[in-house]
Design a protein around this motif. Sequence first.
Motif, PDB file in Angstrom:
ATOM      1  N   UNK A  27      -0.787 -12.063 -47.417  1.00 36.35           N
ATOM      2  CA  UNK A  27      -1.286 -11.034 -46.501  1.00 36.35           C
ATOM      3  C   UNK A  27      -2.350 -11.619 -45.573  1.00 36.35           C
ATOM      4  N   UNK A  28      -3.202 -12.485 -46.131  1.00 35.83           N
ATOM      5  CA  UNK A  28      -4.237 -13.115 -45.320  1.00 35.83           C
ATOM      6  C   UNK A  28      -3.613 -13.931 -44.186  1.00 35.83           C
ATOM      7  N   UNK A  29      -2.613 -14.727 -44.507  1.00 36.83           N
ATOM      8  CA  UNK A  29      -1.968 -15.552 -43.485  1.00 36.83           C
ATOM      9  C   UNK A  29      -1.345 -14.680 -42.407  1.00 36.83           C
ATOM     10  N   UNK A  30      -0.698 -13.593 -42.800  1.00 44.03           N
ATOM     11  CA  UNK A  30      -0.112 -12.676 -41.827  1.00 44.03           C
ATOM     12  C   UNK A  30      -1.175 -12.095 -40.903  1.00 44.03           C
ATOM     13  N   UNK A  31      -2.297 -11.669 -41.479  1.00 42.58           N
ATOM     14  CA  UNK A  31      -3.385 -11.095 -40.681  1.00 42.58           C
ATOM     15  C   UNK A  31      -3.980 -12.138 -39.728  1.00 42.58           C
ATOM     16  N   UNK A  32      -4.145 -13.373 -40.205  1.00 42.24           N
ATOM     17  CA  UNK A  32      -4.704 -14.423 -39.356  1.00 42.24           C
ATOM     18  C   UNK A  32      -3.767 -14.744 -38.197  1.00 42.24           C
ATOM     19  N   UNK A  33      -2.482 -14.841 -38.475  1.00 41.98           N
ATOM     20  CA  UNK A  33      -1.526 -15.104 -37.397  1.00 41.98           C
ATOM     21  C   UNK A  33      -1.512 -13.978 -36.367  1.00 41.98           C
ATOM     22  N   UNK A  34      -1.591 -12.734 -36.833  1.00 40.51           N
ATOM     23  CA  UNK A  34      -1.618 -11.605 -35.906  1.00 40.51           C
ATOM     24  C   UNK A  34      -2.839 -11.650 -35.005  1.00 40.51           C
ATOM     25  N   UNK A  35      -3.981 -12.012 -35.565  1.00 40.54           N
ATOM     26  CA  UNK A  35      -5.198 -12.077 -34.764  1.00 40.54           C
ATOM     27  C   UNK A  35      -5.156 -13.247 -33.791  1.00 40.54           C
ATOM     28  N   UNK A  36      -4.603 -14.349 -34.233  1.00 40.22           N
ATOM     29  CA  UNK A  36      -4.473 -15.495 -33.319  1.00 40.22           C
ATOM     30  C   UNK A  36      -3.564 -15.143 -32.147  1.00 40.22           C
ATOM     31  N   UNK A  37      -2.466 -14.492 -32.423  1.00 39.19           N
ATOM     32  CA  UNK A  37      -1.534 -14.128 -31.354  1.00 39.19           C
ATOM     33  C   UNK A  37      -2.113 -13.064 -30.425  1.00 39.19           C
ATOM     34  N   UNK A  38      -3.115 -12.324 -30.914  1.00 38.67           N
ATOM     35  CA  UNK A  38      -3.739 -11.303 -30.073  1.00 38.67           C
ATOM     36  C   UNK A  38      -4.774 -11.891 -29.126  1.00 38.67           C
ATOM     37  N   UNK A  39      -5.176 -13.140 -29.358  1.00 41.82           N
ATOM     38  CA  UNK A  39      -6.184 -13.770 -28.512  1.00 41.82           C
ATOM     39  C   UNK A  39      -5.589 -14.132 -27.158  1.00 41.82           C
ATOM     40  N   UNK A  40      -6.394 -14.120 -26.097  1.00 42.74           N
ATOM     41  CA  UNK A  40      -5.886 -14.513 -24.779  1.00 42.74           C
ATOM     42  C   UNK A  40      -5.468 -15.983 -24.762  1.00 42.74           C
ATOM     43  N   UNK A  41      -4.682 -16.354 -23.747  1.00 40.76           N
ATOM     44  CA  UNK A  41      -4.378 -17.760 -23.536  1.00 40.76           C
ATOM     45  C   UNK A  41      -5.673 -18.544 -23.316  1.00 40.76           C
ATOM     46  N   UNK A  42      -5.565 -19.857 -23.498  1.00 41.10           N
ATOM     47  CA  UNK A  42      -6.748 -20.725 -23.427  1.00 41.10           C
ATOM     48  C   UNK A  42      -7.568 -20.480 -22.162  1.00 41.10           C
ATOM     49  N   UNK A  43      -6.909 -20.485 -21.012  1.00 40.77           N
ATOM     50  CA  UNK A  43      -7.635 -20.382 -19.754  1.00 40.77           C
ATOM     51  C   UNK A  43      -8.067 -18.962 -19.416  1.00 40.77           C
ATOM     52  N   UNK A  44      -7.754 -18.010 -20.299  1.00 46.05           N
ATOM     53  CA  UNK A  44      -8.212 -16.633 -20.094  1.00 46.05           C
ATOM     54  C   UNK A  44      -9.344 -16.264 -21.046  1.00 46.05           C
ATOM     55  N   UNK A  45      -9.795 -17.236 -21.833  1.00 52.75           N
ATOM     56  CA  UNK A  45     -10.842 -16.947 -22.818  1.00 52.75           C
ATOM     57  C   UNK A  45     -12.198 -16.745 -22.134  1.00 52.75           C
ATOM     58  N   UNK A  46     -12.921 -15.758 -22.601  1.00 48.60           N
ATOM     59  CA  UNK A  46     -14.317 -15.546 -22.226  1.00 48.60           C
ATOM     60  C   UNK A  46     -15.092 -15.457 -23.534  1.00 48.60           C
ATOM     61  N   UNK A  47     -15.977 -16.420 -23.761  1.00 48.99           N
ATOM     62  CA  UNK A  47     -16.642 -16.546 -25.054  1.00 48.99           C
ATOM     63  C   UNK A  47     -18.109 -16.162 -24.953  1.00 48.99           C
ATOM     64  N   UNK A  48     -18.623 -15.430 -25.933  1.00 50.92           N
ATOM     65  CA  UNK A  48     -20.064 -15.177 -25.958  1.00 50.92           C
ATOM     66  C   UNK A  48     -20.806 -16.486 -26.183  1.00 50.92           C
ATOM     67  N   UNK A  49     -21.864 -16.710 -25.437  1.00 46.79           N
ATOM     68  CA  UNK A  49     -22.568 -17.985 -25.508  1.00 46.79           C
ATOM     69  C   UNK A  49     -24.028 -17.779 -25.129  1.00 46.79           C
ATOM     70  N   UNK A  50     -24.852 -18.717 -25.549  1.00 52.90           N
ATOM     71  CA  UNK A  50     -26.255 -18.730 -25.131  1.00 52.90           C
ATOM     72  C   UNK A  50     -26.552 -20.106 -24.531  1.00 52.90           C
ATOM     73  N   UNK A  51     -27.379 -20.137 -23.490  1.00 56.76           N
ATOM     74  CA  UNK A  51     -27.825 -21.394 -22.904  1.00 56.76           C
ATOM     75  C   UNK A  51     -29.271 -21.636 -23.331  1.00 56.76           C
ATOM     76  N   UNK A  52     -29.481 -22.720 -24.074  1.00 58.56           N
ATOM     77  CA  UNK A  52     -30.798 -23.080 -24.567  1.00 58.56           C
ATOM     78  C   UNK A  52     -31.311 -24.290 -23.788  1.00 58.56           C
ATOM     79  N   UNK A  53     -32.602 -24.321 -23.544  1.00 54.46           N
ATOM     80  CA  UNK A  53     -33.246 -25.487 -22.950  1.00 54.46           C
ATOM     81  C   UNK A  53     -34.259 -26.028 -23.950  1.00 54.46           C
ATOM     82  N   UNK A  54     -34.099 -27.318 -24.298  1.00 49.38           N
ATOM     83  CA  UNK A  54     -34.963 -27.934 -25.302  1.00 49.38           C
ATOM     84  C   UNK A  54     -35.683 -29.140 -24.711  1.00 49.38           C
TER      85      UNK A  54
END
Length: 324
Positions: free
Chosen positions: A84-111
């Motif tokens: 069941x876990x594998x089925x759920x993981x595959x479903x979520x992966x297939x629901x993700x946008x294509x690579x070039x359509x990804x918008x990821x939450x991110x933070x920009x840090x300056x150190x």
Amino acid sequence: MTNPAILSSLDPGGHRPSVTISQAGDRQVLIEYGAMSVDVGLNFRVQALSQILRDAPIHGVVAAAPGFRSLLITFDPGEISRARLISELNNRELSAPDQNSLVLPSRLLTLPIAFDDEMTREAVNRYRQTTRPDAPNVSDGDNIDYIVRYNGFADRDEFIATFLDATWWCAFMGYFPGLPSLFSLDPRTQISVPKYNPARMWTAEGAVGIGGPCVVLYPMEVPGSYQLFGRTLPLHLSHRPDDPDITPHDRHLFRPGDRVRFKQVTEAELMELRLQAVEGRYRHAVVDEDFVVAEHVDRVRRYDAESVEIREIRTAAASSVAIP
């Protein structure tokens, strides 16, 4: 011959890499993207699935630990079956946008970073005196000149300018609690160097090092094998009651998907900033903003020719330098 450890696979298509799910223990499965290569785009897929699992959690999943091109899933077999876990993981992966359509939450840090600081030189000198005095990466009393030679830089100033010009992507956390593994987002600023052989027995907390194309920041005094060239702030945040983002249970500065830029300071300036950080007076420069993968891909594509030329210079220089 079929690998019996592989439990499921998805073929590549369009802007999607291949996906395999493998047995990784009684309570773990390992999701891997694409071929084994240093392609930061594969890590974007890891970050995307991590975010999907946070937004739409799978009942029975205990933890999801990202690597560079993998995600280790720990689950409770009493709550969810492996099938069941594998089925759920595959479903979520297939629901993700294509690579070039990804918008990821991110933070920009300056150190801040101080190059060639006293503690960095101390770690290198200890290694030279107690472990391997003939190592080619420590012959100058530090590792910086070795990094310069291996990458074909004209001098230290060119190396430092290239490092400061890069935006570094935090692909994953690991090895030691709070340690980020950073990769340049711009092929023109990629730097690579072999690791120590054998490893160091001591590294100062806050040290900055590089092994292969990966830059790490050491969160504590530990052994290590990355070539050292500077020092930054403590990576464990001091709790401040007035800051709701820093709790006693979440004190690591970095998160996977963060980006970081470095600003050069003197060693004296760094020591003052480190004191402020330890006392809880330092305010980190952090900006929350989405990372749009399509914009990143367009930027990289514009510099393809220049990136190839720089890569050829790096490769030629490396071929003439001794490996530790």
